[in-house]
Design a protein around this motif. Structure first.
Motif, short mmCIF file in Angstrom:
data_model
loop_
_atom_site.label_atom_id
_atom_site.label_comp_id
_atom_site.label_asym_id
_atom_site.label_seq_id
_atom_site.Cartn_x
_atom_site.Cartn_y
_atom_site.Cartn_z
N LEU A 1 9.84 -12.86 78.20
CA LEU A 1 9.69 -12.00 77.04
C LEU A 1 8.23 -12.08 76.59
CD1 LEU A 1 11.60 -10.27 75.22
CD2 LEU A 1 11.70 -12.25 73.69
N THR A 2 7.62 -10.95 76.27
CA THR A 2 6.18 -10.90 75.98
C THR A 2 5.94 -10.25 74.62
OG1 THR A 2 5.69 -10.70 78.34
CG2 THR A 2 3.94 -10.15 76.81
N ARG A 3 5.18 -10.96 73.79
CA ARG A 3 4.70 -10.38 72.53
C ARG A 3 3.22 -10.06 72.70
NH1 ARG A 3 7.03 -10.91 67.57
NH2 ARG A 3 8.14 -12.82 68.21
N THR A 4 2.79 -8.90 72.28
CA THR A 4 1.42 -8.46 72.50
C THR A 4 0.68 -8.31 71.17
OG1 THR A 4 2.12 -6.14 72.47
CG2 THR A 4 2.03 -7.24 74.62
N ASP A 5 -0.66 -8.24 71.28
CA ASP A 5 -1.47 -7.99 70.09
C ASP A 5 -1.65 -6.48 69.90
OD1 ASP A 5 -3.36 -7.18 71.93
OD2 ASP A 5 -4.64 -8.95 71.70
N ALA A 6 -2.52 -6.08 68.98
CA ALA A 6 -2.69 -4.67 68.65
C ALA A 6 -3.28 -3.88 69.79
CB ALA A 6 -3.57 -4.54 67.41
#
Length: 822
Positions: free
Chosen positions: A478-483
């Protein structure tokens, strides 16, 4: 011109084609071409510009006739065609003169009265030849020949149109009137035509250590794209009123001042290609089949109508690839095959793109300024096309003896046409799937970064990937990204046993996922810190205006690095350009972070590493020459540990010439392919004159690629081959300077390629070993007498016992074979 030669000439299209690549290693690649060819089953689809060509197979005469008698003037006849003929060549010649009653000269007409068809109708006052290529259905055909004479009687006077050479006393002789024709049918049943351009026919790779390797390519199922069929509607421009520059354009696009048809031109595609490796496919074959060409075609209700075009991503996609092994009996055995199918679906227009075109706008006044065409053009936009197209299923099969290993992989796509499911079967025959979810698979409320991905249109960035076996999840990320879409938090599925997971559009973080890595980035998107769940943190420092990494620090965070004196903000450090400043940063890091491992580099822009400093503080230096090639590598004491030199062949020297002027040997002949019998003695002598050296240096011969049981020594290949098969054998001659030349031939080991040795009675000079005799047969015309107790006494006093029931008739010659093949 009616008599113009429109046949393609492949020699001209070879100009500028890549023919040979010679490598610094003295190897080379040679490419051979052949003309593009297309096979037709009838003349109907043959484009007009190719219809005057002769078929490549040639013709045989079907019928012919001629008339040159002015007293007869007209001749009519018939000929029959028993079965349908394709690509028939009809040729005719006319020599005629006009007269008061005949203004057309000589003529030739060919009709099919039953079908009511006029196939040829030509006349001419003067000399003319003509030809056409047509299909002749079975039936009876009628021809009419007429000759045009200046006067109705024989012996026409000199036409006024023919100049007279007044310097000659004899009256000029006119060619007699003539009307003749011939019909030729192709030798083969199809129409194979050269269409211009070339295709690769053979590629030969030569390597001094491995010898020659050739690939021969053959083509089938050719399709010629010969006209802009994909212009849906065309209208001929017509003038409006007195405005010569104003056209009624209809459904035709206009570019600049001209009406044109936007298409890709004449080209050919092949739906089946065969690639043979080695001479005769000795090293195997591969066959490929390809999809046909797709075209754009959608109806539009409003002008301007965009020109349709072929779609490159849907054109000539690989459908199947089969691999074959060549057996000793020259047959080919399938050992592996793969197939690919693609998604189908109608193309549709989209507003995602616009194509700028211009159409002619007629002015309201009558004045036309043709020097300013922009006055009459308006800029407008037309839709372009998007497509949902991709691989749907891939299948693979491999044969290992009688066992077959097969696998099938299928692909599914979401509404954004991104792969969201890959399904296959593993080696345990269990179904496996890899499921991928993207931003549009979630609601914005699931996580703030989901909305950010959609805002920047980064909808192709994977958010969640799950691997399942038998429908249960065994792995997941699972990947959380920045803006900016950079991954900053990575979570891993940590479960003791497979679990069932159901995707929820409103939930970003399902149960079972744990953080295993954090990442940080610079303002330019360069990674600056990686913090794993287990393990030391790694910080990366960038320099040279954010272009190159200049240091890696293991076991220190970014904030700890920035707190070191002489370093500071990594954003500021990234703008450093001077080598000395870069070195000082590395030194400061090693001094200030004693519990960390610091590796730093000084870069040479556009080239590579100039200096690498290890955590121990020892330097390795890299020096490049004037054209940015690595020259030396030296250690911390400036001692050269590696040195590189580059020697290239003099461009004016012949191929195979070394920098010192030494030239490689050359062959004086070839070795024909050889045959040997398994488990039988074999000998072949290589001629010592097979190669010569330009400098008359002594040559050393070596032989490689011999089958098991054979060896080479002192120009002789000898031994007893122990296994069936075909081998590519290379004979290499090398001069003292290391330059060499090779010849390759094929040696096939079979069961009975030779005649066994035998001995004829009455010619013995020594004793014959009884065990060496394998079989005895007689040459006598009369039948062999049967005597089970008979035996044969050889001249040297040895006896050979015959098989029970056989005896040699007195006085009959016989042969005693010592091998199994006779």
């Amino acid at each position: 011109m009616a008599t113009a030669d429109r046949s393609s000439d492949g020699s001209y299209s070879l100009y500028g084609m890549l023919k040979r690549i010679t490598y610094p290693t003295k190897g080379y690649t040679e490419i051979t071409y052949e003309p593009n060819r297309v096979k037709y089953s009838s003349m109907t689809p043959v484009p007009r510009f190719m219809r005057d060509q002769n078929v490549l197979s040639g013709y045989t005469l079907l019928t012919q006739d001629a008339l040159s008698d002015c007293n007869q003037q007209t001749k009519t006849g018939t000929f029959s065609v028993a079965q349908n003929l394709v690509g028939v060549r009809i040729s005719w010649e006319l020599q005629g003169y006009s007269n008061p009653g005949n203004n057309v000269g000589s003529s030739f007409d060919l009709t099919n009265p039953t079908a009511g068809l006029i196939l040829v109708s030509d006349s001419y006052a003067g000399h003319k030849t003509g030809s056409t290529r047509i299909d002749l259905p079975a039936g009876t055909y009628t021809y009419t020949l007429r000759v045009g004479c200046q006067t109705p009687q024989l012996g026409p006077a000199l036409p006024t149109s023919i100049p007279v050479d007044t310097s000659q006393t004899a009256a000029p002789v006119l060619p007699p009137p003539l009307a003749s024709f011939s019909v030729g049918k192709p030798v083969s049943d199809d129409i194979t035509l050269a269409i211009g351009g070339n295709r690769v026919q053979k590629v030969v790779d030569y390597d001094q250590s491995k010898g020659y390797n050739e690939r021969v390519i053959t083509y089938n199922q050719a399709t010629l794209l010969n006209k802009p069929d994909y212009i849906t509607t065309r209208e001929t421009p017509s003038t409006t009123g007195q405005l010569s520059a104003c056209f009624s354009l209809g459904h035709t696009n206009v570019v600049n001042e001209r009406t044109i048809y936007n298409w890709d031109g004449f080209h050919v595609s092949y739906r089946q290609v065969t690639e043979s490796f080695g001479q005769g496919g000795i090293n195997g074959q591969k066959t490929y089949t390809f999809d046909d060409v797709y075209y754009l075609g959608v109806s539009f209700d409003q002008a301007p109508y965009p020109p349709a075009q072929n779609i490159p991503w849907r054109t000539a996609n690989l459908l199947t690839e089969n691999s074959y092994r060549k057996n000793p009996d020259s047959s080919f055995e399938l050992v592996a095959k793969s197939g690919t199918s693609y998604t189908s679906g109608r193309l549709s227009a989209t507003a995602n793109g616009k194509k700028i075109e211009r159409i002619l706008a007629c002015p309201t006044n009558s004045g036309v300024n043709e020097q300013s065409p922009n006055t009459y053009f308006n800029s407008i936009t037309v839709p372009v096309f998007s497509d949902q197209f991709g691989v749907e299923i891939k299948t693979e099969e491999q044969w290992f003896g009688t066992n077959v290993l097969s696998q099938s992989t299928s692909y599914s796509y979401n509404t954004d046409w991104l792969v969201n499911r890959v399904a296959t079967t593993n080696s345990k025959n269990q179904p496996e799937e890899v499921l991928t979810y993207y931003a549009n698979d979630y609601e914005n409320s699931a996580s703030p970064h989901i909305g950010s991905l959609k805002t920047i249109n980064a909808i192709g960035v994977p958010v969640k990937t799950i691997r399942t076996v038998n429908g249960q999840a065994v792995e997941g990320v699972l990947t959380r990204t920045d803006a900016l879409g950079n991954p900053i938090e990575l979570y891993r599925l940590d479960v003791a046993a497979p679990v069932t997971l159901t995707h929820d559009r409103n939930t970003f973080m399902p149960s079972g996922f744990n953080l295993f890595q954090n990442r940080q980035y610079s303002s330019k998107g360069n990674i600056t810190q990686i913090t794993p769940r287990n393990g030391p943190t790694r910080t990366y420092i960038w320099g040279y205006n954010h272009t190159y990494p200049i240091a890696e620090v293991v076991n220190a965070t970014q904030s700890q690095v920035e707190g070191i004196g002489g370093v500071g903000s990594l954003e500021s450090v990234a703008t450093v350009m001077a080598d000395a400043s870069v070195q000082n940063i590395g030194t400061a890091l090693r001094s200030g972070l004693t519990t960390s491992l610091v590796t730093s580099t000084v870069m040479q822009s556009g080239v590579g590493i100039k200096q690498l400093t290890a955590p121990s503080g020892l330097n390795t230096n890299y020096v490049y020459d004037g054209v940015n090639r690595l020259s030396t590598i030296s250690n911390n004491k400036n001692e050269i540990v590696k040195e590189y030199t580059y020697n290239y062949r003099d461009p004016n020297a012949s191929v195979g010439t070394s920098p010192d002027g030494n030239q490689s040997p050359s062959s004086t002949g070839t070795i024909s392919d050889q045959l040997a019998t398994v488990n039988q003695a074999y000998t072949y002598t290589v001629l010592s004159s097979l190669f010569t050296d330009p400098e008359n240096q002594g040559l050393t011969y070596t032989v490689s690629g011999l089958p098991a049981g054979l060896s080479y020594s002192n120009y002789v290949i000898s031994g007893t081959p122990s296994a069936l098969g075909q081998s590519s054998v290379t004979v290499t001659a090398t001069d003292p300077g290391g330059l060499s030349s090779s010849i390759t031939f094929f040696l096939t080991v079979g069961t009975c390629f030779i005649t066994d040795p035998y001995i004829v009675t009455g010619s013995f000079s020594s004793a014959i070993s009884i065990s060496a005799v394998n079989r005895i047969e007689t040459d006598a015309v009369q039948q062999v007498l049967v005597n089970p107790s008979a035996s044969l006494t050889l001249k040297a006093g040895q006896s050979v016992k015959l098989k029970a029931g056989f005896v040699i008739k007195p006085g009959a010659a016989f042969r005693a074979y010592t091998g199994p093949c006779n």
